[in-house]
Design a protein around this motif. Sequence first.
Motif: not given
Lengths: 121, 579
Positions: B400-417
Amino acid sequence: MTQTILTVDDSRTMRDMLRMALAEAGYNVLQAEDGVHGLEVLQTATPDVIVTDINMPKMDGFGLIEAVRKDSRYRRVPILVLTTESDAAKKLRAKEAGATGWIVKPFEPTKLIAAIRRVAA
Amino acid sequence: MTVDTMAAIRQTFFQECEEQLSEMEMGLLAMDEGAADSETVNAVFRAVHSIKGGAGAFKLTALVQFAHTFETALDHVRSGKLAPTADVMKPMLRAADVLADLVEASRDGRDIDESSYASIAADVKALTATNEEDEVEEAIDFQPSVIDFEMPAIATEPEAPPMHEYHVRFAPRPELYANANEAALIIRELSRLGSVEVTCDATAVPTLDAIEAEGAYLAWDIKLSSEQPIEAVREVFEFVDGEAEINISTDGQPGVSDADIAALLAMALGGSSGSESEASAAEVSNPEPEAAASQSEPQPETSAEPAATPEPAHQTAQTVESPKAAAVPNQTTIRVEFDRVDRLINLVGELVINQAMLSQRVVEANLAGSSSIVIGLEELEQLTREIQESVMAIRAQPVKPLFQRMSRIVREVADATGKQVRLKTDGEATEVDKTVVERLAEPLTHMIRNAVDHGIESPEARIAAGKPPEGTVRLSAAHRSGRIVIEISDDGAGIDRPKVRASAIKKGLISPDVQLSDNDIDNLLFLPGFSTAATISSISGRGVGMDVVKRSIVAHRDFFTAWTRFDVLDELATNSRGP
């Protein structure tokens, strides 16, 4: 006689700080993690003062105060609530629920002890 | 408290922060999906509130301030003033990331430049800006009971402080006793400030038949000589303000403070006695209106009925057993240093080898014929295996904590693109060895970035293709026949094989005339230096992506095979490229 303080707080950090400060001042410390747990502890012990947080899962501080005040065995036990800053609204609500006084977080150990002394016989 | 105990509590605080951040993130994601009940919102609020409270104890100012801003917005959601719409949740989720960064920086003793998150802080602040009028009203409503009870620093006064003569009229009402305050204790506390002369006024005591058991009939007139300022006297009555008639007045003795004179003047001007004159005196004597007025202000007309509260959230917190709370049993846990577990695991490893050697020796010594020895050895082997499994289970952690970190990556990349992407996770409770969880972070980050950057199309392209504008990346973990399978998929455009092939030829990774199956082409993605991106962005295009993924997995595969039979590579090859 050594006085017993029951602290009720869901934050381990806060529980540790309370335990250290109270133990250092010579109090006997009982701890619970939320209101429900606090009421359970009350089944087996009669503290001289209850110190409780307000925001907690299962049963919050207001709920705990109301439950304690309704119980003829404990209604005379002083209850201090922990509030952050000087949250007037929370203090007022806690008072309405039957709180005796409050302690502002983050607390200085001396302030905590002074507040307890002010309500504990 | 000693330095040591404070350091220990500090450590506890940061451990707890991690749990709270995780809870917060989970709750915010549920809110974002519209799947949050009031207890979830409460839990998020509590998590941020708790972080703020602890941070205050350690004087982590930046963290306290940001948590406060965030908490205010959450409180608006909690009280129903702010609906958790997508526009609201987006800044909230970014704020969660900032909060996590601030916690981490505080833990490591680093400073984070405030300008780096100022825009997010402003966005979060803006969420509550429209409700400012309410806030002001509330503030006014509750002002009477705000008390500034900072004690003046007596130590800084150079000479013997002047003596004050206070006259205190103290007449408790029944509420004071009902809330477990005690007049005697308050008088005792007052006596700590100086010398007191107490007169009990029993004139209000009725005849015996009219006495109510829980009535309050006694009043006290107290003469106090003290070096302490009037604020210290007021502080004694802090808790019983509104539960008693309290009237504090001072006599003009030589050396009284200006404030006291002002109070005295106000007393004289305001008329004889009673609570009103005292309230005005306090106002004059203290420049802060907030701090004044606290004495003998009648309690606002509120019955003890909690239903009158403006915060319905508290009630639900007490009475509703939320599904989430029910789903997560309150298991007892202990915290153990990782080193200890590691040592135990190493020792068990030795034990396994020893047991195998012993079996071998028994065979060599021709003792195998003795059935009691063989049975004993088999039992030992069985036990050893069970110990090994149990010990490994200690180190297993949910992903779970790992997956939660991924959700942040998604937000960041989505924002940047400029893309709209949602991460859906599955099997978060799947337990994986802690060391594997740690080593999964890097390859997963690359895969997720790739999925968002290359897989998911822009909202316009998606609409044109008849898809919803928001893309979905799925991340799941599962135990499957003794393996832990991590799957990443997306509903994007899929792998453009002609483009992959052309790109590989252009980079000289393959010769132009080689025949490749689809599978072979897909594997080109894992070659070092491979990239299809036309331009290099900060997210991808440098060609250091999928080969890292492959290397990390291959590198760890052998290492982990013995313990977890961890195998993600095959699954990656077949599942990472969307439908």
